[in-house]
Design a protein around this motif. Structure first.
Motif, PDB file in Angstrom:
ATOM      1  N   TRP A   1       1.135   5.801   5.217  1.00 36.16           N
ATOM      2  CA  TRP A   1       0.010   6.089   6.106  1.00 36.16           C
ATOM      3  C   TRP A   1       0.432   7.013   7.247  1.00 36.16           C
ATOM      4  O   TRP A   1       1.493   6.825   7.840  1.00 36.16           O
ATOM      5  CB  TRP A   1      -0.528   4.795   6.699  1.00 36.16           C
ATOM      6  CG  TRP A   1      -1.251   3.961   5.697  1.00 36.16           C
ATOM      7  CD1 TRP A   1      -0.692   3.233   4.691  1.00 36.16           C
ATOM      8  CD2 TRP A   1      -2.649   3.787   5.598  1.00 36.16           C
ATOM      9  NE1 TRP A   1      -1.665   2.616   3.966  1.00 36.16           N
ATOM     10  CE2 TRP A   1      -2.885   2.933   4.500  1.00 36.16           C
ATOM     11  CE3 TRP A   1      -3.732   4.265   6.324  1.00 36.16           C
ATOM     12  CZ2 TRP A   1      -4.159   2.557   4.119  1.00 36.16           C
ATOM     13  CZ3 TRP A   1      -4.997   3.877   5.941  1.00 36.16           C
ATOM     14  CH2 TRP A   1      -5.211   3.043   4.856  1.00 36.16           C
ATOM     15  N   GLU A   2      -0.424   7.949   7.546  1.00 35.01           N
ATOM     16  CA  GLU A   2      -0.259   8.774   8.742  1.00 35.01           C
ATOM     17  C   GLU A   2      -0.934   8.037   9.890  1.00 35.01           C
ATOM     18  O   GLU A   2      -2.025   7.487   9.714  1.00 35.01           O
ATOM     19  CB  GLU A   2      -0.906  10.142   8.527  1.00 35.01           C
ATOM     20  CG  GLU A   2      -0.748  11.066   9.695  1.00 35.01           C
ATOM     21  CD  GLU A   2      -1.320  12.442   9.410  1.00 35.01           C
ATOM     22  OE1 GLU A   2      -0.750  13.409   9.914  1.00 35.01           O
ATOM     23  OE2 GLU A   2      -2.327  12.540   8.692  1.00 35.01           O
ATOM     24  N   ASP A   3      -0.289   7.970  11.026  1.00 33.12           N
ATOM     25  CA  ASP A   3      -0.824   7.269  12.205  1.00 33.12           C
ATOM     26  C   ASP A   3      -1.101   5.789  11.916  1.00 33.12           C
ATOM     27  O   ASP A   3      -2.108   5.241  12.366  1.00 33.12           O
ATOM     28  CB  ASP A   3      -2.097   7.939  12.719  1.00 33.12           C
ATOM     29  CG  ASP A   3      -1.844   9.328  13.254  1.00 33.12           C
ATOM     30  OD1 ASP A   3      -0.715   9.603  13.692  1.00 33.12           O
ATOM     31  OD2 ASP A   3      -2.781  10.148  13.237  1.00 33.12           O
ATOM     32  N   PHE A   4      -0.186   5.141  11.208  1.00 30.34           N
ATOM     33  CA  PHE A   4      -0.354   3.732  10.853  1.00 30.34           C
ATOM     34  C   PHE A   4      -0.641   2.888  12.096  1.00 30.34           C
ATOM     35  O   PHE A   4       0.020   3.019  13.114  1.00 30.34           O
ATOM     36  CB  PHE A   4       0.904   3.213  10.157  1.00 30.34           C
ATOM     37  CG  PHE A   4       0.796   1.777   9.729  1.00 30.34           C
ATOM     38  CD1 PHE A   4       0.088   1.439   8.596  1.00 30.34           C
ATOM     39  CD2 PHE A   4       1.393   0.781  10.465  1.00 30.34           C
ATOM     40  CE1 PHE A   4      -0.021   0.119   8.198  1.00 30.34           C
ATOM     41  CE2 PHE A   4       1.302  -0.544  10.085  1.00 30.34           C
ATOM     42  CZ  PHE A   4       0.587  -0.874   8.945  1.00 30.34           C
TER      43      PHE A   4
ATOM     44  N   GLY B   1       0.819  -1.209   0.000  1.00 25.21           N
ATOM     45  CA  GLY B   1       0.000   0.000   0.000  1.00 25.21           C
ATOM     46  C   GLY B   1       0.848   1.251   0.000  1.00 25.21           C
ATOM     47  O   GLY B   1       2.027   1.223  -0.336  1.00 25.21           O
TER      48      GLY B   1
ATOM     49  N   ALA C   1      -5.731   6.395  11.525  1.00 26.31           N
ATOM     50  CA  ALA C   1      -4.873   6.178  10.355  1.00 26.31           C
ATOM     51  C   ALA C   1      -5.569   6.581   9.065  1.00 26.31           C
ATOM     52  O   ALA C   1      -6.775   6.385   8.891  1.00 26.31           O
ATOM     53  CB  ALA C   1      -4.469   4.713  10.277  1.00 26.31           C
ATOM     54  N   ARG C   2      -4.762   7.197   8.178  1.00 28.33           N
ATOM     55  CA  ARG C   2      -5.267   7.531   6.845  1.00 28.33           C
ATOM     56  C   ARG C   2      -4.110   7.459   5.862  1.00 28.33           C
ATOM     57  O   ARG C   2      -2.982   7.822   6.185  1.00 28.33           O
ATOM     58  CB  ARG C   2      -5.910   8.906   6.823  1.00 28.33           C
ATOM     59  CG  ARG C   2      -4.956  10.052   7.056  1.00 28.33           C
ATOM     60  CD  ARG C   2      -5.662  11.420   6.952  1.00 28.33           C
ATOM     61  NE  ARG C   2      -4.696  12.487   7.083  1.00 28.33           N
ATOM     62  CZ  ARG C   2      -4.009  13.037   6.072  1.00 28.33           C
ATOM     63  NH1 ARG C   2      -4.191  12.595   4.856  1.00 28.33           N
ATOM     64  NH2 ARG C   2      -3.146  14.006   6.282  1.00 28.33           N
ATOM     65  N   GLU C   3      -4.412   6.973   4.670  1.00 31.46           N
ATOM     66  CA  GLU C   3      -3.396   6.918   3.627  1.00 31.46           C
ATOM     67  C   GLU C   3      -3.213   8.318   3.049  1.00 31.46           C
ATOM     68  O   GLU C   3      -4.181   9.004   2.734  1.00 31.46           O
ATOM     69  CB  GLU C   3      -3.806   5.946   2.531  1.00 31.46           C
ATOM     70  CG  GLU C   3      -2.711   5.678   1.534  1.00 31.46           C
ATOM     71  CD  GLU C   3      -3.031   4.541   0.577  1.00 31.46           C
ATOM     72  OE1 GLU C   3      -2.131   4.153  -0.170  1.00 31.46           O
ATOM     73  OE2 GLU C   3      -4.175   4.040   0.584  1.00 31.46           O
ATOM     74  N   MET C   4      -1.971   8.738   2.927  1.00 34.36           N
ATOM     75  CA  MET C   4      -1.687  10.080   2.428  1.00 34.36           C
ATOM     76  C   MET C   4      -1.569  10.060   0.906  1.00 34.36           C
ATOM     77  O   MET C   4      -0.895   9.199   0.342  1.00 34.36           O
ATOM     78  CB  MET C   4      -0.400  10.608   3.055  1.00 34.36           C
ATOM     79  CG  MET C   4      -0.530  10.831   4.553  1.00 34.36           C
ATOM     80  SD  MET C   4       0.952  11.527   5.293  1.00 34.36           S
ATOM     81  CE  MET C   4       1.944  10.056   5.471  1.00 34.36           C
ATOM     82  N   CYS C   5      -2.218  11.004   0.260  1.00 36.40           N
ATOM     83  CA  CYS C   5      -2.158  11.124  -1.202  1.00 36.40           C
ATOM     84  C   CYS C   5      -0.965  11.956  -1.640  1.00 36.40           C
ATOM     85  O   CYS C   5      -0.398  11.726  -2.698  1.00 36.40           O
ATOM     86  CB  CYS C   5      -3.445  11.745  -1.729  1.00 36.40           C
ATOM     87  SG  CYS C   5      -4.896  10.734  -1.425  1.00 36.40           S
TER      88      CYS C   5
END
Length: 85
Positions: A39-42, A36, A47-51
């Motif tokens: 991620w921020e805050d994995f 993947g 958590a959110r995937e950064m674009c």
């Protein structure tokens, strides 16, 4: 001239790819992975995937340091590519 002999070696393919992309003056460096994105805050509920992300942000957050054998080298290679471009 001398004779060349092959030797076994281990290289960091992500860093090597970034170096090669820079040497070729590539405009884009893509690292394919089944892991993947970044991620921020994995691993946390937030958590959110950064674009999009900057090298400065990744460096400040020590991104990938917790995963030295998987995403860490990929993140470091991406940082190096952008910084050298």
């Amino acid at each position: 001239a001398g004779v060349l002999h092959g030797v076994e070696a281990v290289i960091d393919k992500d860093n090597c790819g970034a170096l090669l992309a820079n040497e070729l003056d590539a405009n884009v460096f893509i690292i394919l992975t089944d892991g993947g994105g970044i991620w921020e805050d994995f691993g946390k509920p937030s958590a959110r995937e950064m674009c999009e992300v900057t090298p400065e942000y990744l460096i400040a957050k020590n991104a990938g340091k917790e995963f030295p054998g998987s995403m860490g080298p990929k993140i470091q290679a991406a940082i190096k590519f952008v910084q050298r471009a």
